[in-house]
Design a protein around this motif. Structure first.
Motif, PDB file in Angstrom:
ATOM      1  N   TYR A 178      12.893  21.888 -15.090  1.00  0.00           N
ATOM      2  CA  TYR A 178      13.891  21.495 -14.627  1.00  0.00           C
ATOM      3  C   TYR A 178      13.892  22.091 -13.584  1.00  0.00           C
ATOM      4  N   CYS A 179      13.988  21.310 -12.481  1.00  0.00           N
ATOM      5  CA  CYS A 179      13.999  21.329 -11.126  1.00  0.00           C
ATOM      6  C   CYS A 179      15.282  22.461 -10.399  1.00  0.00           C
ATOM      7  N   ASP A 180      14.835  23.240  -9.720  1.00  0.00           N
ATOM      8  CA  ASP A 180      15.549  23.680  -8.882  1.00  0.00           C
ATOM      9  C   ASP A 180      15.917  23.814  -7.359  1.00  0.00           C
ATOM     10  N   ASP A 181      14.684  23.357  -6.680  1.00  0.00           N
ATOM     11  CA  ASP A 181      14.263  23.401  -5.471  1.00  0.00           C
ATOM     12  C   ASP A 181      15.885  22.471  -5.198  1.00  0.00           C
ATOM     13  N   SER A 182      15.317  22.447  -3.575  1.00  0.00           N
ATOM     14  CA  SER A 182      15.883  21.536  -2.910  1.00  0.00           C
ATOM     15  C   SER A 182      15.493  20.058  -3.048  1.00  0.00           C
ATOM     16  N   PHE A 183      16.868  19.271  -2.716  1.00  0.00           N
ATOM     17  CA  PHE A 183      16.392  17.319  -3.415  1.00  0.00           C
ATOM     18  C   PHE A 183      15.199  16.985  -2.674  1.00  0.00           C
ATOM     19  N   GLU A 184      14.627  16.820  -1.738  1.00  0.00           N
ATOM     20  CA  GLU A 184      14.515  16.669  -0.425  1.00  0.00           C
ATOM     21  C   GLU A 184      12.633  17.000  -1.204  1.00  0.00           C
ATOM     22  N   ASN A 185      12.890  18.526  -1.247  1.00  0.00           N
ATOM     23  CA  ASN A 185      11.004  19.490  -1.508  1.00  0.00           C
ATOM     24  C   ASN A 185      11.169  18.397  -3.065  1.00  0.00           C
ATOM     25  N   GLU A 186      12.099  18.285  -4.092  1.00  0.00           N
ATOM     26  CA  GLU A 186      11.419  17.292  -5.014  1.00  0.00           C
ATOM     27  C   GLU A 186      11.070  16.243  -5.367  1.00  0.00           C
ATOM     28  N   ILE A 187      11.997  15.518  -4.155  1.00  0.00           N
ATOM     29  CA  ILE A 187      11.358  13.570  -3.911  1.00  0.00           C
ATOM     30  C   ILE A 187      10.043  14.442  -3.417  1.00  0.00           C
ATOM     31  N   ARG A 188       9.597  15.538  -2.447  1.00  0.00           N
ATOM     32  CA  ARG A 188       8.205  15.437  -1.993  1.00  0.00           C
ATOM     33  C   ARG A 188       7.037  15.821  -2.957  1.00  0.00           C
ATOM     34  N   GLN A 189       7.536  16.234  -4.001  1.00  0.00           N
ATOM     35  CA  GLN A 189       7.090  16.736  -4.899  1.00  0.00           C
ATOM     36  C   GLN A 189       6.465  15.651  -5.574  1.00  0.00           C
ATOM     37  N   ILE A 190       7.871  14.762  -6.317  1.00  0.00           N
ATOM     38  CA  ILE A 190       7.707  13.761  -6.781  1.00  0.00           C
ATOM     39  C   ILE A 190       6.729  12.842  -6.114  1.00  0.00           C
ATOM     40  N   PHE A 191       6.706  11.876  -4.543  1.00  0.00           N
ATOM     41  CA  PHE A 191       5.751  11.737  -3.880  1.00  0.00           C
ATOM     42  C   PHE A 191       4.361  12.392  -3.934  1.00  0.00           C
ATOM     43  N   GLU A 192       4.126  13.266  -4.000  1.00  0.00           N
ATOM     44  CA  GLU A 192       3.445  13.327  -3.856  1.00  0.00           C
ATOM     45  C   GLU A 192       1.906  13.647  -4.864  1.00  0.00           C
TER      46      GLU A 192
ATOM     47  N   MET B 276       0.585  -0.719   0.066  1.00  0.00           N
ATOM     48  CA  MET B 276       0.389  -0.290  -0.090  1.00  0.00           C
ATOM     49  C   MET B 276       0.394   1.036   0.712  1.00  0.00           C
ATOM     50  N   ILE B 277       0.463   2.304  -0.825  1.00  0.00           N
ATOM     51  CA  ILE B 277       1.606   3.484  -0.894  1.00  0.00           C
ATOM     52  C   ILE B 277       1.019   4.041   0.361  1.00  0.00           C
ATOM     53  N   PRO B 278       2.389   4.731   1.174  1.00  0.00           N
ATOM     54  CA  PRO B 278       1.755   5.555   2.221  1.00  0.00           C
ATOM     55  C   PRO B 278       0.652   6.598   1.395  1.00  0.00           C
ATOM     56  N   SER B 279       0.512   6.940   2.652  1.00  0.00           N
ATOM     57  CA  SER B 279      -1.060   8.202   2.450  1.00  0.00           C
ATOM     58  C   SER B 279      -0.058   9.633   2.023  1.00  0.00           C
ATOM     59  N   ASN B 280       0.394   9.928   2.544  1.00  0.00           N
ATOM     60  CA  ASN B 280       1.295  11.438   2.874  1.00  0.00           C
ATOM     61  C   ASN B 280       2.664  11.463   2.814  1.00  0.00           C
ATOM     62  N   PHE B 281       3.680  12.791   2.737  1.00  0.00           N
ATOM     63  CA  PHE B 281       4.498  12.380   2.405  1.00  0.00           C
ATOM     64  C   PHE B 281       5.178  12.173   4.017  1.00  0.00           C
ATOM     65  N   ASP B 282       4.974  12.298   4.759  1.00  0.00           N
ATOM     66  CA  ASP B 282       5.287  12.380   6.013  1.00  0.00           C
ATOM     67  C   ASP B 282       5.782  11.047   6.785  1.00  0.00           C
ATOM     68  N   ALA B 283       3.871   9.767   5.522  1.00  0.00           N
ATOM     69  CA  ALA B 283       4.104   8.370   6.205  1.00  0.00           C
ATOM     70  C   ALA B 283       5.120   7.671   5.035  1.00  0.00           C
ATOM     71  N   PHE B 284       5.267   8.443   4.710  1.00  0.00           N
ATOM     72  CA  PHE B 284       6.526   7.865   3.188  1.00  0.00           C
ATOM     73  C   PHE B 284       8.097   7.986   4.207  1.00  0.00           C
ATOM     74  N   LYS B 285       8.423   9.377   4.476  1.00  0.00           N
ATOM     75  CA  LYS B 285       9.406   9.307   5.429  1.00  0.00           C
ATOM     76  C   LYS B 285       9.609   8.278   6.835  1.00  0.00           C
ATOM     77  N   THR B 286       8.829   8.176   7.431  1.00  0.00           N
ATOM     78  CA  THR B 286       8.535   7.152   8.778  1.00  0.00           C
ATOM     79  C   THR B 286       9.177   5.264   7.780  1.00  0.00           C
ATOM     80  N   THR B 287       8.444   5.805   6.929  1.00  0.00           N
ATOM     81  CA  THR B 287       9.695   4.233   6.178  1.00  0.00           C
ATOM     82  C   THR B 287      10.907   4.004   5.873  1.00  0.00           C
ATOM     83  N   LEU B 288      11.385   5.140   6.228  1.00  0.00           N
ATOM     84  CA  LEU B 288      12.454   5.225   5.295  1.00  0.00           C
ATOM     85  C   LEU B 288      13.674   4.491   6.660  1.00  0.00           C
TER      86      LEU B 288
END
Length: 100
Positions: free
Chosen positions: A80-94, A1-13
């Motif tokens: 092309y993304c100029d945001d932080s790497f974590e913010n881009e990962i958040r954007q991709i996930f969302e 099951m895909i985590p319900s939000n980015f914070d839930a995704f981060k806990t899987t790390l």
């Protein structure tokens, strides 16, 4: 099951591996978030999808290969993304978790 939000995704790390039932794009993103570039890249480069191309672009941006990253962003139909790497990962996930 895909985590319900980015914070839930981060806990899987904290896990040793991504969930077996996750789609490949999410497994690749998970490895990218854990800075396991080779594992992430191995999955992303074999995904012949816009999702895989977007993650592939992110990985090349992280390694500082702007030319290659720009190619993969174009394949993903993303700017092309100029945001932080974590913010881009958040954007991709969302973005991908709501469309997949």
């Amino acid at each position: 099951m895909i985590p319900s939000n980015f914070d839930a995704f981060k806990t899987t790390l904290n896990n040793r591996k991504p969930a077996m039932d996750w789609p490949l794009w999410l497994k690749s993103l998970w490895y990218a978030a854990k800075q396991e570039w080779d594992a992430s890249h191995d999955i992303a480069q074999d995904l012949d999808t816009t999702e895989g191309s977007w993650i592939h672009a992110h990985l090349h941006r992280v390694e500082g290969d702007k030319f290659n990253a720009q190619y993969w962003y174009s394949q993903a139909r993303k700017p092309y993304c100029d945001d932080s790497f974590e913010n881009e990962i958040r954007q991709i996930f969302e973005d991908l978790s709501t469309t997949s």
